[in-house]
Design a protein around this motif. Sequence first.
Motif, PDB file in Angstrom:
ATOM      1  N   VAL A 151      -5.227   6.158  -6.974  1.00 26.85           N
ATOM      2  CA  VAL A 151      -4.561   4.922  -6.565  1.00 26.85           C
ATOM      3  C   VAL A 151      -3.707   5.261  -5.353  1.00 26.85           C
ATOM      4  CG1 VAL A 151      -3.009   3.062  -7.222  1.00 26.85           C
ATOM      5  CG2 VAL A 151      -4.548   4.060  -8.927  1.00 26.85           C
ATOM      6  N   ILE A 152      -3.946   4.543  -4.249  1.00 22.48           N
ATOM      7  CA  ILE A 152      -3.378   4.893  -2.952  1.00 22.48           C
ATOM      8  C   ILE A 152      -2.526   3.740  -2.433  1.00 22.48           C
ATOM      9  CG2 ILE A 152      -3.928   5.573  -0.582  1.00 22.48           C
ATOM     10  CD1 ILE A 152      -6.793   6.273  -1.791  1.00 22.48           C
ATOM     11  N   ARG A 153      -1.302   4.031  -2.061  1.00 21.58           N
ATOM     12  CA  ARG A 153      -0.479   3.008  -1.426  1.00 21.58           C
ATOM     13  C   ARG A 153      -0.654   3.100   0.082  1.00 21.58           C
ATOM     14  NH1 ARG A 153       5.963   1.957  -0.580  1.00 21.58           N
ATOM     15  NH2 ARG A 153       5.674  -0.119   0.305  1.00 21.58           N
ATOM     16  N   LYS A 154      -0.942   1.945   0.685  1.00 22.98           N
ATOM     17  CA  LYS A 154      -1.127   1.875   2.129  1.00 22.98           C
ATOM     18  C   LYS A 154       0.075   1.180   2.767  1.00 22.98           C
ATOM     19  CE  LYS A 154      -5.035   2.409   3.745  1.00 22.98           C
ATOM     20  NZ  LYS A 154      -5.620   3.526   4.520  1.00 22.98           N
ATOM     21  N   THR A 155       0.085   1.130   4.088  1.00 22.68           N
ATOM     22  CA  THR A 155       1.198   0.557   4.828  1.00 22.68           C
ATOM     23  C   THR A 155       1.358  -0.933   4.545  1.00 22.68           C
ATOM     24  OG1 THR A 155       0.718   2.145   6.591  1.00 22.68           O
ATOM     25  CG2 THR A 155       2.214   0.343   7.124  1.00 22.68           C
TER      26      THR A 155
END
Length: 307
Positions: A23-27
């Motif tokens: 799970v990746i948080r982006k800008t």
Amino acid sequence: MKLVFIIVLLLGAVGVVSAQQIVIRKTDSAGYFSFVRTKDGQISRYIGSYAPTDKSQFHHLQRWGIADGSKLYWTNGENIYACSLDSQNESRLLYAHLYFILEFFVRGDFVYVLYNPSREEGIDDNRFSPGLQFCRINLRTLVKEPLRLPRGYNVTNLTVSPDERWVSFIDTRDVEKNPRFRLVLYDRLKGQATVIDSAAPKRDELFGNDDEDNSAYWKDASTLLYYKHVKRNDFGQVIAYHVQSGAKNVWLKHFPERDFTWFSVVGDYLYCSGRFNIYRTRDGVNLETVFEDRRNESNILDAIVLP
């Protein structure tokens, strides 16, 4: 405002090499926060609105965690919100008015929170002010359970072991004149705190940024892996601390990044990221890309690799 949840079946813009769930948080962009999830070789993208924070004084996502693989819990520094990466539902307010949430860690059915309830803002959001509170909130019942906080300590980079007995954190001393850092292991059941390592910036030593989740990671219930920079012009290393014996050994001799915001460990691999890709490594030298944003549309801020 509705949230947007998109499943990308044709992976033209994003490449996935590993089947590992990440799970990746982006800008952020224009009042929205963004997450990407890799699962079973496919990509899902979740874009959430900050509309639920309209009545709060803070309007951005500060910290977050994942439960059950798809439940996203996050805080804006005052309240706690929840949503699901599997749906288009907007985030709902879960717990309100804690004020100055400093540390936030999701483990099992609980979120562990360190906060200062004072509404008078002090240095570092009251991190060094009197009145710090430590608690855990049951994510199913929303019952808040006060926890003992070791007297005389301040807390950054909070982590909780898989069995939820052990808590690790960094305690900062002499912030203004001669800062020093102590890595602390806290037995939540006995209420006992033990300093297991220390670092002094004047000797080019540090554990990781105090405003990022990049200091320590529990490999299992009895093994804490922590980052330590040990000498000038070095990227640092990862040290394994074994809770039962108190023994320490170097787990990864060469950390692959000088400036990083997170790391995770699954099996024998350390996971970390560049600006647009996530990679894994066993030795810190040979890197295998497991996720790549080929369009370079937005930065990777941090991520959680699920075992």
